[in-house]
Each structure stands twice: as structure tokens, then as C-alpha cells.
Design a protein around this motif. Structure first.
Motif, mmCIF file in Angstrom:
data_model
loop_
_atom_site.group_PDB
_atom_site.id
_atom_site.type_symbol
_atom_site.label_atom_id
_atom_site.label_comp_id
_atom_site.label_asym_id
_atom_site.label_seq_id
_atom_site.Cartn_x
_atom_site.Cartn_y
_atom_site.Cartn_z
ATOM 1 N N PHE A 24 -8.340 1.359 -4.600
ATOM 2 C CA PHE A 24 -7.923 2.742 -4.351
ATOM 3 C C PHE A 24 -9.082 3.536 -3.763
ATOM 4 N N THR A 25 -8.747 4.514 -2.923
ATOM 5 C CA THR A 25 -9.746 5.407 -2.350
ATOM 6 C C THR A 25 -9.242 6.836 -2.414
ATOM 7 N N SER A 38 0.825 -1.199 0.000
ATOM 8 C CA SER A 38 0.000 0.000 0.000
ATOM 9 C C SER A 38 0.862 1.252 0.000
ATOM 10 N N ARG A 97 0.054 5.774 0.237
ATOM 11 C CA ARG A 97 -0.912 6.866 0.257
ATOM 12 C C ARG A 97 -0.274 8.096 -0.357
ATOM 13 N N SER A 143 -0.410 12.088 -1.391
ATOM 14 C CA SER A 143 -0.993 13.338 -0.932
ATOM 15 C C SER A 143 -0.739 14.420 -1.967
ATOM 16 N N ASN A 146 -4.256 0.443 -2.144
ATOM 17 C CA ASN A 146 -4.045 -0.859 -1.512
ATOM 18 C C ASN A 146 -3.963 -1.948 -2.572
ATOM 19 N N SER A 163 -9.825 10.827 -1.385
ATOM 20 C CA SER A 163 -10.487 11.618 -0.354
ATOM 21 C C SER A 163 -9.903 13.026 -0.368
ATOM 22 N N TYR A 222 -6.094 13.152 -1.201
ATOM 23 C CA TYR A 222 -5.328 11.937 -0.970
ATOM 24 C C TYR A 222 -5.757 10.831 -1.932
ATOM 25 N N GLN A 266 -5.436 6.758 -1.395
ATOM 26 C CA GLN A 266 -5.004 5.567 -0.688
ATOM 27 C C GLN A 266 -5.010 4.405 -1.669
#
Length: 110
Positions: free
Chosen positions: A66-67, A16, A18, A20, A82, A69, A78, A80
């Protein structure tokens, strides 16, 4: 506004990361923000977008992994990521309205 993307790196498949994307100005009024990626020899493609209301859409290839936000208070969006796969290897770019960030390299080893 200027955008500073960070969080890329080298990770093994299944891992994973993340990402930014920090904006130099308020993003409250920015309706659409997104992440795109460009792999070597390929065209830039949409990964995920998020609206001001928080609604998100994803490329089929990343759905469920993926997420996206956003944190308006921090002027940051962001991504995220995974269950990363080697085919996720690319330079990832954030986009706020018409403005592009510089990109951050994501490399997934098999």
C-alpha cells in the motif's frame, strides 16, 4: 470539514484499488492524515498515515503493498492498494486530524 471517501469495491486477490478521500476544505494545514480499516468483528486499525511533509508510516501487514499520498491542491488523500489479499477486506476510513470520513467497502475475493 467533511470527508468523502471513494474507490472501494470488489476485486480478486492480487488486484489493485485506489481509494480517495476528498475534503471539503483545504488540507494544507492538516498535519496528519491517515487511512484506517475495520473488518467484521474486529476493531478499527491503522493502515497508513502521512504527515504534512509527506512522511508515511504503514501497518506491518500492508508495508510494500500500500502507498499513501496526499495532494494538497486537490484537498485529497489517496491510498493505492496493490497485491490485495482476502484479509484486506474491510471498511476503509480516512481521517484528517480529528475528523473521520464515512468509509468505503473493500472486498477481496480469493
Amino acid at each position: 470539514v467533511q470527508l468523502q471517501a471513494s474507490g472501494g469495491g470488489l476485486v480478486q486477490a492480487g488486484g489493485s484499488l485506489r481509494l480517495s478521500c476528498a475534503a471539503s476544505a483545504s488540507i494544507v494545514s492538516v498535519r496528519i492524515m491517515g487511512w484506517y480499516r475495520q473488518a467484521p468483528g474486529k476493531t478499527r486499525e491503522l493502515v497508513a498515515v502521512i504527515s504534512g511533509g509527506g512522511s508515511a508510516n504503514y501497518a506491518d501487514s500492508v508495508k510494500g503493498r500500500f502507498t499513501i499520498s496526499r495532494d494538497n491542491a486537490k484537498n485529497t488523500v489517496y491510498l493505492q492498494m496493490n497485491s490485495l489479499k482476502p484479509e484486506d477486506t474491510a471498511v476503509y476510513y480516512c481521517k484528517l486530524g480529528p475528523v473521520w470520513g464515512r468509509g468505503t467497502q473493500v472486498t477481496v475475493s480469493s
